[in-house]
Every structure is written in C-alpha cells, then in structure tokens.
Write a protein that holds these residues in place. Structure first.
Motif, mmCIF file in Angstrom:
data_model
loop_
_atom_site.group_PDB
_atom_site.id
_atom_site.type_symbol
_atom_site.label_atom_id
_atom_site.label_comp_id
_atom_site.label_asym_id
_atom_site.label_seq_id
_atom_site.Cartn_x
_atom_site.Cartn_y
_atom_site.Cartn_z
ATOM 1 N N HIS A 76 -17.212 -9.646 -9.054
ATOM 2 C CA HIS A 76 -17.958 -9.317 -10.342
ATOM 3 C C HIS A 76 -18.521 -10.486 -10.854
ATOM 4 O O HIS A 76 -18.019 -11.669 -10.589
ATOM 5 N N GLU A 77 -19.406 -10.269 -11.740
ATOM 6 C CA GLU A 77 -20.178 -11.452 -12.210
ATOM 7 C C GLU A 77 -19.307 -12.278 -13.035
ATOM 8 O O GLU A 77 -19.716 -13.573 -13.177
ATOM 9 N N ASN A 78 -18.535 -11.885 -13.740
ATOM 10 C CA ASN A 78 -17.689 -12.965 -14.631
ATOM 11 C C ASN A 78 -16.612 -13.811 -13.881
ATOM 12 O O ASN A 78 -15.743 -14.350 -14.603
ATOM 13 N N GLY A 79 -16.515 -13.599 -12.277
ATOM 14 C CA GLY A 79 -15.509 -14.208 -11.729
ATOM 15 C C GLY A 79 -14.307 -13.403 -11.490
ATOM 16 O O GLY A 79 -13.382 -13.804 -10.822
ATOM 17 N N ASP A 80 -14.122 -12.264 -11.802
ATOM 18 C CA ASP A 80 -13.199 -11.292 -11.620
ATOM 19 C C ASP A 80 -13.150 -10.532 -10.266
ATOM 20 O O ASP A 80 -14.299 -10.402 -9.607
ATOM 21 N N ILE A 81 -12.119 -10.405 -9.628
ATOM 22 C CA ILE A 81 -11.835 -9.581 -8.373
ATOM 23 C C ILE A 81 -10.979 -8.356 -8.456
ATOM 24 O O ILE A 81 -10.098 -8.596 -9.333
ATOM 25 N N GLY A 82 -11.596 -7.488 -7.821
ATOM 26 C CA GLY A 82 -10.361 -6.328 -8.010
ATOM 27 C C GLY A 82 -9.787 -6.309 -6.360
ATOM 28 O O GLY A 82 -10.666 -6.407 -5.458
ATOM 29 N N LEU A 83 -8.435 -5.897 -6.134
ATOM 30 C CA LEU A 83 -7.798 -5.587 -4.845
ATOM 31 C C LEU A 83 -7.364 -3.946 -5.029
ATOM 32 O O LEU A 83 -6.699 -4.029 -6.035
ATOM 33 N N TYR A 84 -7.721 -3.549 -3.736
ATOM 34 C CA TYR A 84 -7.449 -2.139 -3.973
ATOM 35 C C TYR A 84 -6.217 -1.518 -3.036
ATOM 36 O O TYR A 84 -6.230 -1.824 -1.920
ATOM 37 N N PRO A 85 -5.784 -0.246 -3.415
ATOM 38 C CA PRO A 85 -4.610 0.186 -2.817
ATOM 39 C C PRO A 85 -5.430 1.174 -1.567
ATOM 40 O O PRO A 85 -6.552 1.826 -1.917
ATOM 41 N N MET A 86 -4.888 0.748 -0.357
ATOM 42 C CA MET A 86 -5.538 1.758 0.637
ATOM 43 C C MET A 86 -4.786 2.856 1.407
ATOM 44 O O MET A 86 -3.599 2.597 1.450
ATOM 45 N N PHE A 87 -5.629 3.891 1.539
ATOM 46 C CA PHE A 87 -4.655 5.239 1.989
ATOM 47 C C PHE A 87 -3.909 4.816 3.407
ATOM 48 O O PHE A 87 -2.791 5.063 3.608
ATOM 49 N N ALA A 88 -4.659 4.269 4.354
ATOM 50 C CA ALA A 88 -3.975 3.998 5.752
ATOM 51 C C ALA A 88 -3.194 2.754 5.927
ATOM 52 O O ALA A 88 -3.692 1.760 5.381
ATOM 53 N N GLU A 89 -2.051 2.823 6.232
ATOM 54 C CA GLU A 89 -1.092 1.550 6.218
ATOM 55 C C GLU A 89 -1.655 0.541 6.826
ATOM 56 O O GLU A 89 -1.569 -0.782 6.579
ATOM 57 N N ASN A 90 -2.330 0.599 8.150
ATOM 58 C CA ASN A 90 -3.028 -0.481 8.923
ATOM 59 C C ASN A 90 -4.281 -1.041 8.204
ATOM 60 O O ASN A 90 -4.540 -2.003 8.801
ATOM 61 N N ARG A 91 -4.780 -0.444 7.149
ATOM 62 C CA ARG A 91 -5.782 -1.113 6.653
ATOM 63 C C ARG A 91 -5.319 -1.902 5.535
ATOM 64 O O ARG A 91 -6.106 -2.775 4.979
ATOM 65 N N ARG A 92 -4.116 -1.975 5.057
ATOM 66 C CA ARG A 92 -3.520 -2.820 3.981
ATOM 67 C C ARG A 92 -3.784 -4.258 4.615
ATOM 68 O O ARG A 92 -3.441 -5.214 3.693
ATOM 69 N N ARG A 93 -3.353 -4.397 5.910
ATOM 70 C CA ARG A 93 -3.321 -5.728 6.532
ATOM 71 C C ARG A 93 -4.770 -6.534 6.426
ATOM 72 O O ARG A 93 -4.797 -7.672 6.662
ATOM 73 N N GLU A 94 -5.632 -5.767 5.890
ATOM 74 C CA GLU A 94 -7.174 -6.233 5.820
ATOM 75 C C GLU A 94 -7.217 -7.339 4.867
ATOM 76 O O GLU A 94 -8.079 -8.143 4.891
ATOM 77 N N ARG A 95 -6.278 -7.299 3.753
ATOM 78 C CA ARG A 95 -6.333 -7.842 2.665
ATOM 79 C C ARG A 95 -5.858 -9.265 2.790
ATOM 80 O O ARG A 95 -4.563 -9.475 3.102
ATOM 81 N N ARG A 96 -6.694 -10.335 3.112
ATOM 82 C CA ARG A 96 -6.518 -11.629 3.580
ATOM 83 C C ARG A 96 -6.952 -12.608 2.535
ATOM 84 O O ARG A 96 -7.926 -12.585 2.186
ATOM 85 N N GLU A 97 -5.992 -13.393 2.277
ATOM 86 C CA GLU A 97 -6.281 -14.692 1.547
ATOM 87 C C GLU A 97 -7.278 -15.489 1.936
ATOM 88 O O GLU A 97 -7.985 -16.213 1.349
ATOM 89 N N GLU A 98 -7.361 -15.707 3.107
ATOM 90 C CA GLU A 98 -8.578 -16.357 3.780
ATOM 91 C C GLU A 98 -9.990 -16.160 3.321
ATOM 92 O O GLU A 98 -10.782 -17.004 3.216
ATOM 93 N N VAL A 99 -10.116 -15.076 3.069
ATOM 94 C CA VAL A 99 -11.508 -14.530 2.580
ATOM 95 C C VAL A 99 -11.656 -15.132 1.297
ATOM 96 O O VAL A 99 -12.914 -15.439 1.071
ATOM 97 N N LEU A 100 -10.787 -15.165 0.369
ATOM 98 C CA LEU A 100 -10.890 -15.603 -0.927
ATOM 99 C C LEU A 100 -11.276 -17.282 -0.886
ATOM 100 O O LEU A 100 -11.913 -17.908 -1.500
ATOM 101 N N ILE A 101 -10.478 -17.843 -0.074
ATOM 102 C CA ILE A 101 -10.330 -19.266 0.259
ATOM 103 C C ILE A 101 -11.832 -19.418 0.860
ATOM 104 O O ILE A 101 -12.627 -20.568 0.342
ATOM 105 N N ARG A 102 -12.381 -18.776 1.910
ATOM 106 C CA ARG A 102 -13.817 -18.929 2.119
ATOM 107 C C ARG A 102 -14.716 -18.728 1.346
ATOM 108 O O ARG A 102 -15.564 -19.613 0.987
ATOM 109 N N LEU A 103 -14.679 -17.867 0.339
ATOM 110 C CA LEU A 103 -15.681 -17.833 -0.957
ATOM 111 C C LEU A 103 -15.536 -19.101 -1.730
ATOM 112 O O LEU A 103 -16.659 -19.428 -2.047
ATOM 113 N N GLU A 104 -14.378 -19.589 -2.005
ATOM 114 C CA GLU A 104 -14.322 -20.751 -2.889
ATOM 115 C C GLU A 104 -14.868 -21.915 -2.232
ATOM 116 O O GLU A 104 -15.785 -22.753 -2.899
#
Length: 300
Positions: A76-104
């Motif tokens: 979001h434009e103000n620098g906020d991020i949303g992290l979301y709950p996923m229906f499939a258990e194996n999709r929850r592993r997609e949330r990786r801190e490396e993505v945020l580090i890459r953007l920074e």
C-alpha cells in the motif's frame, strides 16, 4: 512476481477452485512449461516498460502455487503491508521474509505490517487481492464471499486500511449446481476508468444492483463478460503502467475469448497485453492477474 520451481496442480486447492484441471504430464514437465510461460510473460511486461521484480521460489518449501503471490501479501501507498490467511495449508509456506527483504533492497519503504494470518488457526481466510478487489482511489474493497473470503476478516481489513466494503456472492455452475467462485478477481477486474465483470455470476438481484451502483457512481464503464468467458479467465486481468502508456494485462486465452465490442471498449482506455499461460491456467486455476502482486510502497 515469483518464478516457480515446484509448480503443479495443487490438490489442496482443487477442492474449491473449479478452474483447475489435471493434465497428463509429469510434475517436472509441468513446472518446466510453467517456467517457460512465466519467463515469456515477464519479458513481455518488461518490453513495454513495466518494472517487474522477479523473486525465485525456494524448492525446499514445496509450494506449487507460489506463482500466485497476490494471495498472501498486498502493498500500500503509505508503506503498509497486509499478510493474509490462506485456505490451503501448503500455500501458507509461500509467505517468505526474503520477499520483504528483496523489496527493501530495491529501495521500497515498509512501515507497518497488518498480519491477519492467525485467523488460519480458527479456520477463517481472506486471500489477499484474490479475495479483495481494491479501488485504491475511491477506497472501496469489492469482495465475493467464499470459503476463501470471510466477511468478518474483510470488515477488519477495511477498518485497518480505511476501505468501504462492497460485499456480494458470486457463483459458477459446477455439475448443475451454483457454487461460490473461489476468488473475486476471477470474475471481476477493476481498472482506473472501467470494470470488466461477470455480472451473471452474481445471482442475488439486490447484490448485483449494489455492485453496479458503486461502479457507476465512481464513473467506471462496465464491460460485461459471460460466465463462459470468465472460465477462459477474461475476468482475471490487471491494469499496469508501462513506459509511456497503460496496459490491461491478460492471458492469451482471455484475450481470444473477448468479442470485438469488448476489445474496442477496453482499447478506448488502454492497450491490451496478453501472453500464453495455458499450463499455468490449466493446472493452477489462476491466470495473469494472480501472478502479479502490485507494489505501491513508497521509495526511500
């Protein structure tokens, strides 16, 4: 965008994603084809000046749907991020801190993180901008309720990010039954000046009228698609900014399904950019829009 390393048909999502189909190929072959489609798509986007940040998936995670990052995170434009709950258990592993580090590392500023993921423990889900269609100018969040889009979580998101919820149910016909469409962004695409939408999927007349009224009030031209076109992912599109013009990005299948009048209506507002995503669409049950998580974060 996340380049896949273990893409295949995800058995955990197939229970309520009726767009997924099995194909007679080994998983390694499916992943290779998906990588080829992904690379060609990225190249097309970059060729018209779209800034694409590609992060590779991590093979250790075994995440077949990592190619669809917009479901687990929003920016979001103000620098906020949303992290979301996923229906499939194996999709929850997609949330990786490396993505945020890459953007920074790319120079983007992250201020706050709104983490809705604890809702997974209670069995409630809200799958990012798959569930939420955000009108960022008029601060409205369109959401088709489904097993992957919980109303209370939607309200919580809207309170946190100051959006007005526009709530409805969208259905598709499966074996003669009307069943909820798994994600809002499959039946609806919201662009700056127009909206591509499968209105016939909204069975409730009052809900349909409410959605149309909101779109018209905000000056959106409504471009209707049929349920058959929706099944070719004609609702799963995203408007992006190129070098010197805007593009409506979609798959080749979606583009081919549109008729002359629909194409002309879109091209009044922006150019169409399409790419072949056949393997990704068939096995993954998602298309062009799902593959792109738009970065609205401010630069340092």
């Amino acid at each position: 965008m996340i380049r896949p390393v273990a893409f295949r048909m995800n058995e955990q999502t197939a229970v309520n994603n009726f767009f997924q189909e099995d194909i007679a190929l080994k998983n390694a072959e499916i992943n290779t084809k998906a990588q080829e489609e992904f690379d060609a798509f990225v190249q097309k986007l970059r060729s018209v000046g779209v800034n694409v940040i590609v992060e590779n998936d991590d093979l250790r995670m075994d995440t077949p749907d990592s190619i669809f990052p917009n479901n687990w995170i929003s920016f979001h434009e103000n620098g906020d991020i949303g992290l979301y709950p996923m229906f499939a258990e194996n999709r929850r592993r997609e949330r990786r801190e490396e993505v945020l580090i890459r953007l920074e590392n790319e120079g983007f500023k992250i201020n706050n993180i709104y983490d809705y993921t604890p809702a997974e423990d209670e069995g409630y889900f809200l799958e990012g901008t798959g569930s939420l269609l955000l009108d960022r100018v008029n601060h409205k969040a369109y959401c088709a309720l489904s097993p992957r889009a919980d109303e209370e979580l939607l309200i919580e998101f809207c309170e946190d990010f100051e959006y007005l919820p526009v709530i409805f149910t969208a259905n598709q016909t499966v074996d003669g039954k009307r069943l909820p469409i798994y994600h809002t962004n499959v039946m609806m695409c919201l662009a700056e000046e127009f909206c591509v939408i499968c209105l016939e999927s909204i069975d409730d007349a009052a809900e349909k009228k409410n959605v149309v009224q909101h779109l018209k009030k905000d000056g959106k031209e409504i471009i209707k698609i049929s349920e058959a076109q929706m099944h070719h992912f004609a609702g799963n599109m995203l408007q992006v900014q190129g070098r010197d013009k805007k593009y409506l990005v979609m798959s080749a299948a979606a583009h081919k399904s549109l008729n002359k009048e629909q194409i002309e209506a879109i091209e009044k507002h922006c150019e169409i950019l399409s790419s072949d995503l056949t393997t990704i669409e068939t096995c993954g049950g998602g298309s062009a829009r799902c593959m792109m998580a738009e970065v609205f974060l401010p630069k340092e």
